[in-house]
Scaffold this motif. Structure first.
Motif, PDB file in Angstrom:
ATOM      1  N   GLY A  49       0.819  -1.205   0.000  1.00 24.92           N
ATOM      2  CA  GLY A  49       0.000   0.000   0.000  1.00 24.92           C
ATOM      3  C   GLY A  49       0.855   1.257   0.000  1.00 24.92           C
ATOM      4  O   GLY A  49       2.037   1.229   0.342  1.00 24.92           O
ATOM      5  N   THR A  50       0.241   2.359  -0.382  1.00 25.29           N
ATOM      6  CA  THR A  50       0.944   3.639  -0.401  1.00 25.29           C
ATOM      7  C   THR A  50       0.334   4.630   0.584  1.00 25.29           C
ATOM      8  O   THR A  50       0.723   5.786   0.621  1.00 25.29           O
ATOM      9  N   GLY A  51      -0.626   4.158   1.375  1.00 30.61           N
ATOM     10  CA  GLY A  51      -1.294   5.030   2.342  1.00 30.61           C
ATOM     11  C   GLY A  51      -0.496   5.172   3.625  1.00 30.61           C
ATOM     12  O   GLY A  51       0.678   4.800   3.704  1.00 30.61           O
ATOM     13  N   ASP A  52      -1.162   5.702   4.636  1.00 31.68           N
ATOM     14  CA  ASP A  52      -0.529   5.910   5.939  1.00 31.68           C
ATOM     15  C   ASP A  52      -0.115   4.585   6.560  1.00 31.68           C
ATOM     16  O   ASP A  52      -0.778   3.565   6.352  1.00 31.68           O
ATOM     17  N   PRO A  53       0.947   4.599   7.359  1.00 30.26           N
ATOM     18  CA  PRO A  53       1.331   3.381   8.078  1.00 30.26           C
ATOM     19  C   PRO A  53       0.244   2.992   9.079  1.00 30.26           C
ATOM     20  O   PRO A  53      -0.405   3.851   9.674  1.00 30.26           O
ATOM     21  N   ILE A  54       0.055   1.686   9.249  1.00 30.88           N
ATOM     22  CA  ILE A  54      -0.885   1.182  10.250  1.00 30.88           C
ATOM     23  C   ILE A  54      -0.271   1.419  11.627  1.00 30.88           C
ATOM     24  O   ILE A  54       0.908   1.164  11.837  1.00 30.88           O
ATOM     25  N   VAL A  55      -1.083   1.931  12.551  1.00 28.83           N
ATOM     26  CA  VAL A  55      -0.593   2.170  13.905  1.00 28.83           C
ATOM     27  C   VAL A  55      -1.232   1.163  14.851  1.00 28.83           C
ATOM     28  O   VAL A  55      -2.367   0.724  14.631  1.00 28.83           O
ATOM     29  N   PRO A  56      -0.505   0.781  15.905  1.00 28.67           N
ATOM     30  CA  PRO A  56      -1.070  -0.173  16.867  1.00 28.67           C
ATOM     31  C   PRO A  56      -2.380   0.328  17.459  1.00 28.67           C
ATOM     32  O   PRO A  56      -2.545   1.516  17.716  1.00 28.67           O
ATOM     33  N   ARG A  57      -3.303  -0.574  17.618  1.00 27.72           N
ATOM     34  CA  ARG A  57      -4.594  -0.344  18.269  1.00 27.72           C
ATOM     35  C   ARG A  57      -5.541   0.550  17.482  1.00 27.72           C
ATOM     36  O   ARG A  57      -6.577   0.940  17.980  1.00 27.72           O
ATOM     37  N   GLY A  58      -5.192   0.913  16.251  1.00 25.27           N
ATOM     38  CA  GLY A  58      -6.131   1.658  15.418  1.00 25.27           C
ATOM     39  C   GLY A  58      -7.148   0.698  14.835  1.00 25.27           C
ATOM     40  O   GLY A  58      -6.851  -0.461  14.569  1.00 25.27           O
ATOM     41  N   ALA A  59      -8.371   1.149  14.647  1.00 26.22           N
ATOM     42  CA  ALA A  59      -9.410   0.301  14.060  1.00 26.22           C
ATOM     43  C   ALA A  59      -9.185   0.217  12.556  1.00 26.22           C
ATOM     44  O   ALA A  59      -9.006   1.231  11.888  1.00 26.22           O
ATOM     45  N   LEU A  60      -9.159  -0.993  12.026  1.00 24.30           N
ATOM     46  CA  LEU A  60      -8.937  -1.202  10.601  1.00 24.30           C
ATOM     47  C   LEU A  60     -10.246  -1.475   9.885  1.00 24.30           C
ATOM     48  O   LEU A  60     -11.044  -2.294  10.338  1.00 24.30           O
ATOM     49  N   GLU A  61     -10.450  -0.800   8.757  1.00 21.99           N
ATOM     50  CA  GLU A  61     -11.543  -1.143   7.855  1.00 21.99           C
ATOM     51  C   GLU A  61     -10.926  -1.941   6.734  1.00 21.99           C
ATOM     52  O   GLU A  61      -9.950  -1.495   6.106  1.00 21.99           O
ATOM     53  N   VAL A  62     -11.456  -3.129   6.500  1.00 22.23           N
ATOM     54  CA  VAL A  62     -10.857  -4.073   5.568  1.00 22.23           C
ATOM     55  C   VAL A  62     -11.939  -4.747   4.737  1.00 22.23           C
ATOM     56  O   VAL A  62     -13.128  -4.626   5.027  1.00 22.23           O
ATOM     57  N   LEU A 101      -0.330  -6.992  11.317  1.00 24.52           N
ATOM     58  CA  LEU A 101      -0.697  -5.891  10.448  1.00 24.52           C
ATOM     59  C   LEU A 101      -0.085  -4.567  10.885  1.00 24.52           C
ATOM     60  O   LEU A 101      -0.111  -3.603  10.142  1.00 24.52           O
ATOM     61  N   ASN A 102       0.478  -4.507  12.077  1.00 28.57           N
ATOM     62  CA  ASN A 102       1.026  -3.251  12.580  1.00 28.57           C
ATOM     63  C   ASN A 102       2.270  -2.783  11.837  1.00 28.57           C
ATOM     64  O   ASN A 102       2.813  -1.740  12.148  1.00 28.57           O
ATOM     65  N   VAL A 103       2.753  -3.539  10.861  1.00 27.35           N
ATOM     66  CA  VAL A 103       3.959  -3.148  10.134  1.00 27.35           C
ATOM     67  C   VAL A 103       3.675  -2.790   8.681  1.00 27.35           C
ATOM     68  O   VAL A 103       4.592  -2.682   7.886  1.00 27.35           O
ATOM     69  N   MET A 104       2.430  -2.582   8.308  1.00 26.01           N
ATOM     70  CA  MET A 104       2.103  -2.310   6.909  1.00 26.01           C
ATOM     71  C   MET A 104       1.402  -0.984   6.729  1.00 26.01           C
ATOM     72  O   MET A 104       1.218  -0.244   7.683  1.00 26.01           O
ATOM     73  N   ARG A 105       0.998  -0.675   5.490  1.00 27.79           N
ATOM     74  CA  ARG A 105       0.347   0.585   5.152  1.00 27.79           C
ATOM     75  C   ARG A 105      -1.071   0.353   4.627  1.00 27.79           C
ATOM     76  O   ARG A 105      -1.371  -0.688   4.075  1.00 27.79           O
ATOM     77  N   VAL A 106      -1.906   1.384   4.782  1.00 23.15           N
ATOM     78  CA  VAL A 106      -3.237   1.364   4.187  1.00 23.15           C
ATOM     79  C   VAL A 106      -3.072   1.186   2.676  1.00 23.15           C
ATOM     80  O   VAL A 106      -2.167   1.752   2.065  1.00 23.15           O
ATOM     81  N   GLY A 107      -3.930   0.376   2.089  1.00 23.29           N
ATOM     82  CA  GLY A 107      -3.860   0.096   0.657  1.00 23.29           C
ATOM     83  C   GLY A 107      -3.113  -1.188   0.351  1.00 23.29           C
ATOM     84  O   GLY A 107      -2.992  -1.573  -0.805  1.00 23.29           O
ATOM     85  N   SER A 108      -2.638  -1.891   1.378  1.00 25.55           N
ATOM     86  CA  SER A 108      -1.912  -3.143   1.183  1.00 25.55           C
ATOM     87  C   SER A 108      -2.876  -4.318   1.108  1.00 25.55           C
ATOM     88  O   SER A 108      -3.965  -4.284   1.682  1.00 25.55           O
ATOM     89  N   ARG A 109      -2.441  -5.357   0.414  1.00 21.92           N
ATOM     90  CA  ARG A 109      -3.111  -6.661   0.454  1.00 21.92           C
ATOM     91  C   ARG A 109      -2.096  -7.638   0.998  1.00 21.92           C
ATOM     92  O   ARG A 109      -0.971  -7.696   0.523  1.00 21.92           O
ATOM     93  N   VAL A 110      -2.513  -8.402   2.017  1.00 22.83           N
ATOM     94  CA  VAL A 110      -1.636  -9.401   2.606  1.00 22.83           C
ATOM     95  C   VAL A 110      -2.326 -10.748   2.645  1.00 22.83           C
ATOM     96  O   VAL A 110      -3.551 -10.835   2.655  1.00 22.83           O
ATOM     97  N   GLU A 111      -1.495 -11.771   2.664  1.00 23.39           N
ATOM     98  CA  GLU A 111      -1.966 -13.133   2.894  1.00 23.39           C
ATOM     99  C   GLU A 111      -1.354 -13.577   4.212  1.00 23.39           C
ATOM    100  O   GLU A 111      -0.157 -13.415   4.424  1.00 23.39           O
TER     101      GLU A 111
END
Length: 139
Positions: A49-62, A101-111
């Motif tokens: 992803g190229t968005g903001d970094p994921i921060v710990p304890r933030g709510a993720l919309e996926v 997930l705390n080490v990735m960015r918004v807009g990423s796809r992970v397996e």
């Protein structure tokens, strides 16, 4: 075929991860696998992803697909259910996934291959957005 890159210290894509078709935003298909059973959670970027970094304890919309290891049986599919924005369930098995997930960015796809006491699940997760945790003191 989707380009894959493993995190440092994680197994290579062909060693653990079932094949996934589709790109970010499209409904993924996780192929059934006869690969050796993994012993620890493993995560693989399918797209960065190229968005903001994921921060710990933030709510993720996926949007995500959760399948059973080996058979590929679908346990949850946001796309098939018509869910545009979903949340990862806060169950015990999914806590480990939130940590990964705390080490990735918004807009990423992970397996993610996630072995637990209840079996092994495979997640393909598109991170759509994140609501950062509140920094104001609770009153």
């Amino acid at each position: 075929m989707i380009a894959r890159s493993a995190f440092a210290g994680q197994p290579e894509a062909g060693d653990v991860f079932p094949a996934v078709s589709g790109t970010f935003g499209q409904q993924p298909h996780v192929q059934a696998t006869a690969k050796d059973t993994p012993e620890s959670p493993s995560v693989l970027y399918l797209s960065d992803g190229t968005g903001d970094p994921i921060v710990p304890r933030g709510a993720l919309e996926v949007r995500y697909v959760k399948t059973e290891w080996g058979s590929g049986r679908v346990l949850h599919d946001s796309w098939a259910a018509g869910i545009d924005r979903d949340e990862l369930p806060p169950g015990d098995a999914d806590i480990a996934i939130r940590g990964l997930l705390n080490v990735m960015r918004v807009g990423s796809r992970v397996e993610i291959v996630n072995p637990t006491a209840n079996g092994i699940t495979v997640f393909v997760i598109d991170v759509l957005s994140q609501v950062a945790p509140s920094t104001s003191p609770s009153g």
